[in-house]
Design an enzyme around this catalytic site. Structure first.
Site, short mmCIF file in Angstrom:
data_model
loop_
_atom_site.label_atom_id
_atom_site.label_comp_id
_atom_site.label_asym_id
_atom_site.label_seq_id
_atom_site.Cartn_x
_atom_site.Cartn_y
_atom_site.Cartn_z
N THR A 1 7.82 -5.13 0.88
CA THR A 1 6.47 -4.62 1.16
C THR A 1 5.53 -5.80 1.42
O THR A 1 5.56 -6.80 0.69
CB THR A 1 5.95 -3.78 -0.02
OG1 THR A 1 6.89 -2.73 -0.25
CG2 THR A 1 4.59 -3.18 0.29
N SER B 1 8.93 -11.69 3.72
CA SER B 1 8.03 -11.01 4.67
C SER B 1 8.85 -10.37 5.78
O SER B 1 8.39 -9.43 6.43
CB SER B 1 7.02 -11.99 5.27
OG SER B 1 7.67 -12.95 6.07
N PHE C 1 13.20 -9.52 6.52
CA PHE C 1 14.59 -9.68 6.08
C PHE C 1 15.58 -9.87 7.23
O PHE C 1 16.76 -10.01 7.00
CB PHE C 1 15.02 -8.46 5.25
CG PHE C 1 14.53 -8.51 3.83
CD1 PHE C 1 15.27 -9.17 2.85
CD2 PHE C 1 13.35 -7.92 3.46
CE1 PHE C 1 14.83 -9.23 1.54
CE2 PHE C 1 12.89 -7.97 2.15
CZ PHE C 1 13.65 -8.62 1.19
N HIS D 1 2.89 -3.89 16.32
CA HIS D 1 3.67 -2.98 15.46
C HIS D 1 3.25 -1.53 15.72
O HIS D 1 2.19 -1.28 16.28
CB HIS D 1 3.44 -3.31 13.98
CG HIS D 1 4.27 -4.45 13.48
ND1 HIS D 1 3.83 -5.75 13.55
CD2 HIS D 1 5.50 -4.49 12.91
CE1 HIS D 1 4.76 -6.55 13.04
NE2 HIS D 1 5.79 -5.82 12.65
N HIS D 2 4.08 -0.63 15.20
CA HIS D 2 3.81 0.81 15.27
C HIS D 2 2.48 1.16 14.60
O HIS D 2 1.98 0.42 13.74
CB HIS D 2 4.96 1.58 14.59
CG HIS D 2 5.23 1.13 13.19
ND1 HIS D 2 4.62 1.69 12.11
CD2 HIS D 2 6.04 0.14 12.70
CE1 HIS D 2 5.04 1.09 11.00
NE2 HIS D 2 5.89 0.14 11.34
N LYS E 1 1.70 1.22 10.61
CA LYS E 1 1.67 0.01 9.78
C LYS E 1 0.27 -0.16 9.18
O LYS E 1 -0.72 -0.11 9.89
CB LYS E 1 2.07 -1.21 10.60
CG LYS E 1 2.15 -2.46 9.75
CD LYS E 1 2.96 -3.56 10.40
CE LYS E 1 3.00 -4.82 9.55
NZ LYS E 1 3.64 -4.63 8.25
N GLY F 1 3.04 -9.34 7.63
CA GLY F 1 3.52 -10.39 6.73
C GLY F 1 4.33 -11.43 7.51
O GLY F 1 4.27 -12.63 7.22
N1 LIG Z 1 9.93 -7.41 4.78
C1 LIG Z 1 10.48 -6.73 5.76
O1 LIG Z 1 11.50 -7.13 6.34
C2 LIG Z 1 9.87 -5.40 6.17
C3 LIG Z 1 10.45 -4.59 7.15
C4 LIG Z 1 9.89 -3.34 7.43
C5 LIG Z 1 8.77 -2.92 6.74
N2 LIG Z 1 8.21 -3.74 5.81
C6 LIG Z 1 7.09 -3.30 4.98
O2 LIG Z 1 7.64 -2.44 4.00
C7 LIG Z 1 6.70 -1.43 3.66
C8 LIG Z 1 7.33 -0.05 3.86
O3 LIG Z 1 7.67 0.13 5.24
P1 LIG Z 1 8.24 1.51 5.80
O4 LIG Z 1 8.30 1.33 7.27
O5 LIG Z 1 9.45 1.93 5.05
O6 LIG Z 1 7.00 2.48 5.41
P2 LIG Z 1 6.99 4.06 5.24
O7 LIG Z 1 7.92 4.70 6.21
O8 LIG Z 1 5.55 4.46 5.21
O9 LIG Z 1 7.63 4.27 3.78
C9 LIG Z 1 6.97 3.98 2.58
C10 LIG Z 1 7.45 4.99 1.56
O10 LIG Z 1 6.95 4.67 0.26
C11 LIG Z 1 6.48 5.87 -0.33
N3 LIG Z 1 5.52 5.59 -1.39
C12 LIG Z 1 4.16 5.59 -1.32
N4 LIG Z 1 3.64 5.30 -2.54
C13 LIG Z 1 4.68 5.12 -3.37
C14 LIG Z 1 4.79 4.78 -4.74
N5 LIG Z 1 3.73 4.60 -5.53
N6 LIG Z 1 6.03 4.63 -5.27
C15 LIG Z 1 7.13 4.83 -4.53
N7 LIG Z 1 7.08 5.15 -3.22
C16 LIG Z 1 5.88 5.30 -2.65
C17 LIG Z 1 5.90 6.64 0.84
O11 LIG Z 1 5.76 8.01 0.50
P3 LIG Z 1 4.70 8.90 1.36
O12 LIG Z 1 5.15 8.85 2.77
O13 LIG Z 1 4.84 10.24 0.73
O14 LIG Z 1 3.35 8.26 1.15
C18 LIG Z 1 6.97 6.41 1.89
O15 LIG Z 1 8.06 7.29 1.75
C19 LIG Z 1 5.45 -1.74 4.50
O16 LIG Z 1 4.60 -2.59 3.75
C20 LIG Z 1 6.01 -2.51 5.68
O17 LIG Z 1 5.07 -3.35 6.29
C21 LIG Z 1 8.74 -4.96 5.52
#
Ligand SMILES: NC(=O)c1ccc[n+]([C@@H]2O[C@H](COP(=O)([O-])OP(=O)(O)OC[C@H]3O[C@@H](n4cnc5c(N)ncnc54)[C@H](OP(=O)(O)O)[C@@H]3O)[C@@H](O)[C@H]2O)c1
Length: 238
Positions: free
Chosen positions: A76, A101, A103, A135-136, A139, A145
């Protein structure tokens, strides 16, 4: 390996597929509706938890996971202002925390290329440096990051730049990061060096989230049995 997932969105679901295909077991899935299950026996039975949620809740999830004693991998982004607080907990209390930031292997190659190019360009201040990330639209954080890591790679190597800023440079020591949110773009990062004579551009364009999810599962495998703050530099040897 027994894996717990915190966050079951785009990344959580992709990670689940890859973890299962590598023979791991998903023992607990924590999402916004059952966050208290972090205190459950199933969650505590995990060798490692993988967290991909949102900037507003990540730090709280980390603290709860640390309390449960389960090693943690997270991707995250957008919570950097609380980095020192998390670092202190991990170091003082002997926790395990792998954060990146980005992976993806390709992006980490791109990070190395960015640092190398910045070292060369330090000798040529006539080139104006600019960065763009796309990004989409879902985001939440901007700049990404990944863009911040790229900017840090430039700032460490280019002497006439000492801070990154969002969108508009107000003085020559600043490095602007432009953020664009459109469509379903998984992630594009572009770095431009422009002089009156020419432009040098490096670009990474992710085709999907698979590389990111695979990196997170590899990080979970790497993290198992280790202590302290860990990152991609510990896992990749280039
Ligand atoms: N470091 C990397 O390589 C990398 C790669 C991709 C993404 N990211 C980052 O990772 C994060 C998630 O990305 P994503 O694309 O998977 O986002 P996403 O599709 O919005 O998924 C986030 C999930 O977390 C849930 N959530 C919200 N609050 C929560 C809580 N308190 N406890 C547990 N789960 C909770 C959300 O539920 P709801 O939908 O019901 O709110 C949703 O299912 C973002 O910050 C993104 O920028 C990092």
């Amino acid at each position: 390996m027994r894996i717990a997932l915190i966050g079951y969105g785009k990344m959580g679901k992709e990670i689940e597929q890859i973890a299962l295909s590598r023979g791991h077991k998903i023992v607990s899935i924590i999402d916004i509706n059952n966050i208290d299950d972090i205190d459950s026996e199933e969650f505590r039975s995990a060798d490692v938890a993988i967290e991909f949620t949102s900037p507003a809740v990540a730090v709280d999830n980390y603290k709860r996971c640390f309390k449960s004693g389960v090693a943690l991998v997270s991707g995250t982004t957008g919570w950097n202002s609380q980095w020192d607080e998390i670092k202190t907990i991990v170091e003082k209390e002997g926790k395990t925390f792998f954060w990146a930031s980005n992976f993806s292997l390709g992006v980490n190659i791109f990070f190395a290329l960015n640092r190398y190019l910045a070292r060369i360009m330090n000798h040529f201040p006539e080139y104006n440096i600019s960065m763009t990330e796309v990004h989409h639209t879902q985001k939440l954080d901007a700049p990404s990051g990944t863009a911040i890591t790229l900017a840090e790679g430039i700032l460490e190597n280019v002497e006439h730049k000492d801070k990154w800023v969002k969108e508009v440079e107000e003085s020559a020591n600043e490095l602007a990061i432009h953020s664009i949110r459109e469509g379903a773009v998984p992630g594009i990062h572009i770095i431009n060096y422009e002089s009156e004579a020419d432009t040098i551009t490096i670009k990474h364009d992710a085709k999907n989230r698979r590389g990111l999810a695979m990196g997170a599962v590899l990080a979970a495998e790497f993290t198992c049995g280790k202590k302290g703050l860990l990152g991609m530099k510990d896992m990749l040897t280039f």
